[in-house]
Motif scaffolding. Structure first.
Motif: not given
Lengths: 414, 414
Positions: B129-132, B143-152
């Motif tokens: 998702t977005t960094d904001w 909680d679902a055992l996934r990671k979140l990464d962001t772009f600018t």
């Protein structure tokens, strides 16, 4: 090959719904032959003697008159604090166990089981329940990538089968360090069975024995969805006292639901009530389940929580609700009484019914028996080993003669 | 060592809530100094110029007057059929994409993201998702055992940063075969940004290019929670037309919520709307998400679904709701306008705001700036790289002078 976008574990999931299918057949027959001619024993909701859905009048009055901000505003993730206090007291009444007790709001009773499976079992673990069980337990396990295993619920005397329970608990805890056990009592769906206080003592004695091995953890998920249709208020809760003073590695989670207790099915509000001798375990219970709530449904319907809290705080409103609900309970008991007497006369074996919304007839070929009953315009839900009759939804007039019809259908195809 | 009963993946979960903490500080200050003296810019709900929670009057009227069986009965697991038809039409309006489109009811917008993550990513996968971004996105992933990464999110001209988006999408799809991308537009929380139609075209062109590799799958989860506070009805939806005719291995999921659109936050009703060129993909979308609903919250608040469907079917009720909501939209725009003009005058940099409930000031030390603002009895939510101002909740009178106060606090500590 069909195109798929699903993750590997999600491919091919498809919910078949026996209850929905059986109800749809009944609705169709009612259109064709007239509602008067059709007995729809598939519906899991309380209908009055005019076959109209019952809403306890005080529940409706309080819900409709809530301030608008209580209807529309967000609730705290864990639930409204006074709702949580109220459901603990409503659940345990005078039989509050000596233990740390905290609650978290959930989306009905289903939400309790969701969080319990997600937070207290490893992926791939096996959850244990009775061989007569509410079908969605399996869906809840499978969607979460867990398995469901069962033990034989009844012995030959139609009592709780401690031997089978002990075998399965022991076998599963030899394979895994932690075990979630779902017991739906009192007024079990689909049979109407309630474990006696003595049976609960046996269940807990076995758990305590196993818990002497501190590397093992037992989570007793007690589904009390039908608690308020299980008989006299205090008597139906007396087993709860036994949840006090348990070893720290036994956690009891009561699955409370407003669906039946407040005839508020569609409002989707319940609570998981954690009971433990360990403050650490209860603090963890609040933290991890609140976290999963944020990560699942965010927060729970504020209006229905406020409605319950409002009723709870006003002794006269609460007394009214109890009286209104008791009339529904008596109505169901009368229907079940008719069926039970007639089943006995027709030599039709029933599973032991004490209360709740359903009773069950064990048969060898449930689908064929249900199909055969369609010839008499009677619609029930086929289970794995029997058929389920929703005494909550069939009037006394229509339930009269039904046991004989079931006996006849069973004799014809079984 | 503290006693724990949790599964290995669940141990230690603990939700910290910046928004709750900031709001609690504001409430405390209001008690101490008087409500008049305190500016609470933390609340994510529409308050009128008397700081009273707004419920659109027609929403309240219809909700309070529903037949009781619609308030209390269970809904089908997938949602009421006429609710599902209505939300699709309300979401896409005249810009319906050429595609198969089906909806499943969810517990608000959060429920959409829950199901999307659970059914369209592997355990351990990374979601983008977005960094904001709205903080709970990370909780939902974790909680679902996934990671979140962001772009600018923004480039130097404060437009959507295609370069960063392309880099991250490409990098993640080199590591995994499937990627869920959450884009919250129009009227993004927390900035108020809306991607232009041209920016959406760029986003989709990149996705289409990558989708030429048929082993890759892209799931665009478009969070449209603030759609109805994003400007003129048709104009704010024009980007949706571009979701037609996409390759089969791009699935668009619109995250619809009644929370803001019908000021029905606490009723917990939304819908996930699947948009695909493939009938298989949409059939699978219905099957697997319905299955997960049964295994999570069972079914969704029937009353709120019936309320929306009732309003939708009656053109005059719908026109009233649109007019009432538009007054709320205009009120927020006026408040944001005051802040924007004053920010310019105070030389305070804002992120580009088009609509929605929030605007954002980038600062280097958000917690310190928020603390400094407490000296002026102004309460905002500290984000990772800025502070969030809830223009939905601050009256025009109170927002006047606020930009100067923020500029002063920023200068003092940043």
């Amino acid at each position: 090959m069909t195109m798929s976008m699903a993750a590997s574990h999600a491919k091919g999931k498809f919910a078949t719904d026996n209850i929905f299918d059986a109800n749809a057949a009944a609705v169709k027959a009612a259109v064709q032959f007239g509602k008067d001619k059709v007995t729809n024993a598939t519906i899991g909701a309380l209908l009055d003697d005019n076959e109209v859905l019952v809403c306890l009048p005080t529940v409706e009055k309080v819900l409709r008159n809530l301030p608008v901000e209580e209807l529309i505003n967000y609730a705290p993730i864990a639930g409204l604090p006074d709702y949580l206090d109220a459901v603990i007291d409503l659940a345990v009444d005078i039989h509050r166990p000596e233990a740390y007790i905290k609650a978290i709001a959930t989306s009905g009773g289903s939400g309790v089981i969701h969080h319990t499976i997600w937070n207290y079992t490893e992926i791939g673990d096996t959850v244990l329940t009775t061989d007569w069980f509410w079908g969605p337990y399996r869906v809840l396990c499978q969607d979460a990538l867990r398995k469901l295993d069962t033990f034989t619920m009844f012995d030959e005397q139609q009592h709780f089968n401690m031997v089978s329970f002990q075998e399965k608990v022991t076998a599963l805890l030899a394979k895994q360090d932690s075990l979630v056990i779902i017991l739906n009592s009192p007024a079990h769906n689909p049979t109407g069975y309630s474990l006696s206080d003595a049976e609960w003592a046996q269940v807990l004695n076995l758990c305590k024995e196993i818990a002497q091995d501190k590397s093992k953890k037992i989570i007793l998920d007690v589904d009390i969805a039908y608690l308020d249709f299980a008989g006299e208020k205090a008597a139906s809760r007396s087993f709860m006292k036994q949840f006090g003073g348990l070893p720290e590695n036994i956690l009891v989670i009561l699955g409370y639901s407003m669906s039946k207790s407040f005839t508020a099915y569609g409002q989707r509000v319940g609570a998981m009530i954690g009971v433990s001798s360990s403050k650490d375990v209860i603090d963890e219970f609040v933290n991890i389940n609140q976290y999963s709530s944020r990560a699942t449904w965010s927060n729970i319907n504020r209006g229905a929580m406020r409605m319950l809290a409002t009723i709870y705080k006003d002794k006269s409103l609460l007394a009214q609700v109890d009286a209104e609900r008791n009339r529904g309970y008596q109505m169901i008991q009368e229907r079940a009484g008719i069926f039970t007497r007639e089943a006995k006369a027709a030599n039709l074996k029933m599973l032991p019914f004490f209360g709740g919304y359903f009773l069950t007839i064990p048969v060898n070929n449930p689908a064929a028996v249900c199909d055969k009953l369609h010839e008499d315009n009677i619609f029930a839900v086929p289970l794995a080993q029997g058929i389920r009759i929703a005494v909550c939804a069939v009037t006394s007039r229509k339930i009269t003669g039904m046991a004989a019809a079931v006996a006849k259908a069973k004799a014809a195809v079984d």
